[in-house]
Design a protein around this motif. Sequence first.
Motif, PDB file in Angstrom:
ATOM      1  N   ARG A   4       0.856  -1.184   0.000  1.00 42.80           N
ATOM      2  CA  ARG A   4       0.000   0.000   0.000  1.00 42.80           C
ATOM      3  C   ARG A   4       0.894   1.237   0.000  1.00 42.80           C
ATOM      4  O   ARG A   4       1.763   1.384   0.857  1.00 42.80           O
ATOM      5  N   GLN A   5       0.688   2.122  -0.988  1.00 44.85           N
ATOM      6  CA  GLN A   5       1.446   3.370  -1.040  1.00 44.85           C
ATOM      7  C   GLN A   5       0.474   4.540  -1.084  1.00 44.85           C
ATOM      8  O   GLN A   5      -0.450   4.560  -1.914  1.00 44.85           O
ATOM      9  N   PRO A   6       0.661   5.546  -0.220  1.00 39.07           N
ATOM     10  CA  PRO A   6      -0.299   6.651  -0.192  1.00 39.07           C
ATOM     11  C   PRO A   6      -0.183   7.564  -1.403  1.00 39.07           C
ATOM     12  O   PRO A   6       0.895   7.771  -1.955  1.00 39.07           O
ATOM     13  N   ILE A   7      -1.303   8.112  -1.792  1.00 37.36           N
ATOM     14  CA  ILE A   7      -1.390   9.194  -2.772  1.00 37.36           C
ATOM     15  C   ILE A   7      -1.857  10.407  -1.974  1.00 37.36           C
ATOM     16  O   ILE A   7      -2.926  10.373  -1.360  1.00 37.36           O
ATOM     17  N   ALA A  28      -1.105  14.982   3.117  1.00 36.42           N
ATOM     18  CA  ALA A  28      -2.129  14.158   3.762  1.00 36.42           C
ATOM     19  C   ALA A  28      -2.633  13.097   2.779  1.00 36.42           C
ATOM     20  O   ALA A  28      -2.968  13.419   1.633  1.00 36.42           O
ATOM     21  N   PRO A  29      -2.705  11.837   3.198  1.00 37.49           N
ATOM     22  CA  PRO A  29      -3.198  10.790   2.283  1.00 37.49           C
ATOM     23  C   PRO A  29      -4.635  11.055   1.834  1.00 37.49           C
ATOM     24  O   PRO A  29      -5.508  11.366   2.644  1.00 37.49           O
ATOM     25  N   GLN A  30      -4.848  10.925   0.520  1.00 35.78           N
ATOM     26  CA  GLN A  30      -6.179  11.044  -0.061  1.00 35.78           C
ATOM     27  C   GLN A  30      -6.639   9.736  -0.693  1.00 35.78           C
ATOM     28  O   GLN A  30      -7.821   9.558  -0.982  1.00 35.78           O
ATOM     29  N   ALA A  31      -5.702   8.843  -0.922  1.00 36.04           N
ATOM     30  CA  ALA A  31      -6.001   7.536  -1.515  1.00 36.04           C
ATOM     31  C   ALA A  31      -4.770   6.656  -1.304  1.00 36.04           C
ATOM     32  O   ALA A  31      -3.719   7.125  -0.841  1.00 36.04           O
ATOM     33  N   TYR A  32      -4.914   5.375  -1.643  1.00 36.54           N
ATOM     34  CA  TYR A  32      -3.784   4.449  -1.590  1.00 36.54           C
ATOM     35  C   TYR A  32      -3.764   3.643  -2.888  1.00 36.54           C
ATOM     36  O   TYR A  32      -4.813   3.197  -3.368  1.00 36.54           O
ATOM     37  N   GLU A  33      -2.567   3.460  -3.433  1.00 35.48           N
ATOM     38  CA  GLU A  33      -2.426   2.478  -4.501  1.00 35.48           C
ATOM     39  C   GLU A  33      -2.081   1.145  -3.865  1.00 35.48           C
ATOM     40  O   GLU A  33      -1.170   1.057  -3.024  1.00 35.48           O
ATOM     41  N   ARG A  38      -8.483   2.624   5.007  1.00 37.60           N
ATOM     42  CA  ARG A  38      -8.632   3.688   6.008  1.00 37.60           C
ATOM     43  C   ARG A  38      -9.591   4.778   5.535  1.00 37.60           C
ATOM     44  O   ARG A  38      -9.322   5.968   5.638  1.00 37.60           O
ATOM     45  N   LYS A  39     -10.688   4.343   4.973  1.00 35.94           N
ATOM     46  CA  LYS A  39     -11.771   5.226   4.519  1.00 35.94           C
ATOM     47  C   LYS A  39     -11.424   6.004   3.242  1.00 35.94           C
ATOM     48  O   LYS A  39     -12.188   6.864   2.804  1.00 35.94           O
ATOM     49  N   HIS A  40     -10.280   5.711   2.621  1.00 39.84           N
ATOM     50  CA  HIS A  40      -9.899   6.375   1.383  1.00 39.84           C
ATOM     51  C   HIS A  40     -10.174   5.443   0.195  1.00 39.84           C
ATOM     52  O   HIS A  40     -10.564   4.287   0.365  1.00 39.84           O
ATOM     53  N   ALA A  41      -9.941   5.954  -1.006  1.00 41.60           N
ATOM     54  CA  ALA A  41     -10.097   5.142  -2.213  1.00 41.60           C
ATOM     55  C   ALA A  41      -8.841   4.310  -2.436  1.00 41.60           C
ATOM     56  O   ALA A  41      -7.735   4.704  -2.049  1.00 41.60           O
ATOM     57  N   LEU A  89     -15.448 -10.160 -13.499  1.00 44.52           N
ATOM     58  CA  LEU A  89     -14.909 -10.257 -12.144  1.00 44.52           C
ATOM     59  C   LEU A  89     -14.839  -8.887 -11.481  1.00 44.52           C
ATOM     60  O   LEU A  89     -14.918  -8.762 -10.253  1.00 44.52           O
ATOM     61  N   LEU A  90     -14.705  -7.852 -12.290  1.00 50.82           N
ATOM     62  CA  LEU A  90     -14.640  -6.490 -11.746  1.00 50.82           C
ATOM     63  C   LEU A  90     -15.883  -6.115 -10.962  1.00 50.82           C
ATOM     64  O   LEU A  90     -15.842  -5.218 -10.116  1.00 50.82           O
ATOM     65  N   LEU A  91     -16.997  -6.778 -11.254  1.00 47.91           N
ATOM     66  CA  LEU A  91     -18.237  -6.451 -10.545  1.00 47.91           C
ATOM     67  C   LEU A  91     -18.162  -6.807  -9.063  1.00 47.91           C
ATOM     68  O   LEU A  91     -19.000  -6.364  -8.278  1.00 47.91           O
ATOM     69  N   LEU A  92     -17.157  -7.591  -8.670  1.00 45.63           N
ATOM     70  CA  LEU A  92     -16.935  -7.850  -7.251  1.00 45.63           C
ATOM     71  C   LEU A  92     -16.393  -6.611  -6.532  1.00 45.63           C
ATOM     72  O   LEU A  92     -16.528  -6.482  -5.320  1.00 45.63           O
ATOM     73  N   VAL A  93     -15.759  -5.726  -7.271  1.00 46.58           N
ATOM     74  CA  VAL A  93     -15.091  -4.563  -6.686  1.00 46.58           C
ATOM     75  C   VAL A  93     -16.118  -3.464  -6.448  1.00 46.58           C
ATOM     76  O   VAL A  93     -16.729  -2.971  -7.399  1.00 46.58           O
ATOM     77  N   PRO A  94     -16.349  -3.059  -5.198  1.00 48.03           N
ATOM     78  CA  PRO A  94     -17.344  -2.012  -4.934  1.00 48.03           C
ATOM     79  C   PRO A  94     -16.887  -0.671  -5.490  1.00 48.03           C
ATOM     80  O   PRO A  94     -15.810  -0.180  -5.143  1.00 48.03           O
ATOM     81  N   PRO A  95     -17.662  -0.050  -6.387  1.00 42.59           N
ATOM     82  CA  PRO A  95     -17.197   1.156  -7.086  1.00 42.59           C
ATOM     83  C   PRO A  95     -16.907   2.336  -6.179  1.00 42.59           C
ATOM     84  O   PRO A  95     -16.048   3.161  -6.487  1.00 42.59           O
ATOM     85  N   GLY A  96     -17.597   2.456  -5.062  1.00 44.29           N
ATOM     86  CA  GLY A  96     -17.359   3.593  -4.189  1.00 44.29           C
ATOM     87  C   GLY A  96     -16.032   3.570  -3.471  1.00 44.29           C
ATOM     88  O   GLY A  96     -15.615   4.576  -2.884  1.00 44.29           O
ATOM     89  N   HIS A  97     -15.335   2.428  -3.515  1.00 40.95           N
ATOM     90  CA  HIS A  97     -14.097   2.282  -2.746  1.00 40.95           C
ATOM     91  C   HIS A  97     -12.842   2.210  -3.604  1.00 40.95           C
ATOM     92  O   HIS A  97     -11.732   2.253  -3.050  1.00 40.95           O
TER      93      HIS A  97
END
Length: 402
Positions: free
Chosen positions: A26-29, A35-40, A78-81, A95-103
């Motif tokens: 996990r690397q922060p964006i 401040a972290p806004q997302a993680y790759e 941690r509540k980020h994308a 298979l992508l449909l398993l991935v919740p789009p909001g996250h």
Amino acid sequence: MQHSIHSLSAMPMPGLRDAEVLHFGRQPIVDAAGAPQAYELLYREAGGNWANVIDDTAATAHVIARTLGGTGLDWTLRKHAGFINLGRQLLLDDLLLLVPPGHFVLEVLENVPMDACVLRRLAWLRMAGYRLALDDVATLTAHVRKALPAVDFVKVDFRLASRAELPRLADAVLRADRLLIAEKIEGPEEFALAQRLGFHLFQGYHFARPEPLTAPLPHLDRGALARLQTLLQHGAHTDVLLAELHANPGIIAQLLRLSVATGVQPCGGIASVRALLQALGPDSVQRWVRLLQMSDGFRLPGEPSLRSQAAQRRACFMAQAARHVRPHDAALADAAFLTGVLSLAPLQPDGTRRDIQDTFPVTQAIRDAVLHGHGELGALLQAAEVYERGGNPLTMLGMPAG
């Protein structure tokens, strides 16, 4: 029909610990303030914070499986994308449909051609609520211009892009009203340049190196996944699917975690494997089995692990003991089985059974049984544990020891 507790298998169950883990990163964006806004989320090899990606589809399947079925969304993101890499094969796979789009943000790899099929798929994914990013951009090519209307983010690789090209590239992305992410930022000079050019978010060693994460090794085996996949492909009857699931508690634990990640949780919680299957639906179960085969097929043993066998024996003991105590209460037997599965479900290496509260969407009665030994299910669980230690379980059930 009543079942004698004494007729159950007398083979003791070892008290195993979750020593085996799978790795990812996990690397922060971050924003301009750091401040972290997302993680790759990144694929990582076993035992190290490095990657040797030969198959991008399997690598991303590994990351998705670890996040949804292992560590969970809240702990990982941690509540980020979460940004995840996608090659062409997985981009076009349901298979992508398993991935919740909001996250998640779906990050399209630089080697994916922007042909008509891909562009249609990107448009469909955006309509379905997914956010998209174009990865590793270095120059303003025709490929990039074609992709710009279809994505939300453009990630510019500062290690590959020339300093002369960067202003033109940044200007084109900003004119298209897309968000700019500067990646591979390794020093303050690059960070300052990216800020001057109008980049919105930043990623690289200047801010943080990828953090190694571990997820528990699922208690699965190749044979079980193959059998379940065959049954699902042929539209097997629910009772046949249930029989296979009951024989493989590791898959049940994975599906429970999946139901949390995808928000499929019936009011009051899940009380049985049948209720879990009904909540997710056969299509989601089939996608999850395919994902696990894609991600972990070569890692998994050919036969059930000792821990999987232990969980299956405990769950069966508890279900049969419930039938012995209350012969006409099928619901109690079903809940007892699920309690047995959950009591030996793999957790984070540093996790405790209290993590069950947030990890598994089961009923309060099952949680109370596993966490505190309360209620009828708690008594059945304690009876199983006494039995596993070679004691007489009848006393735990308030029955004569004879």
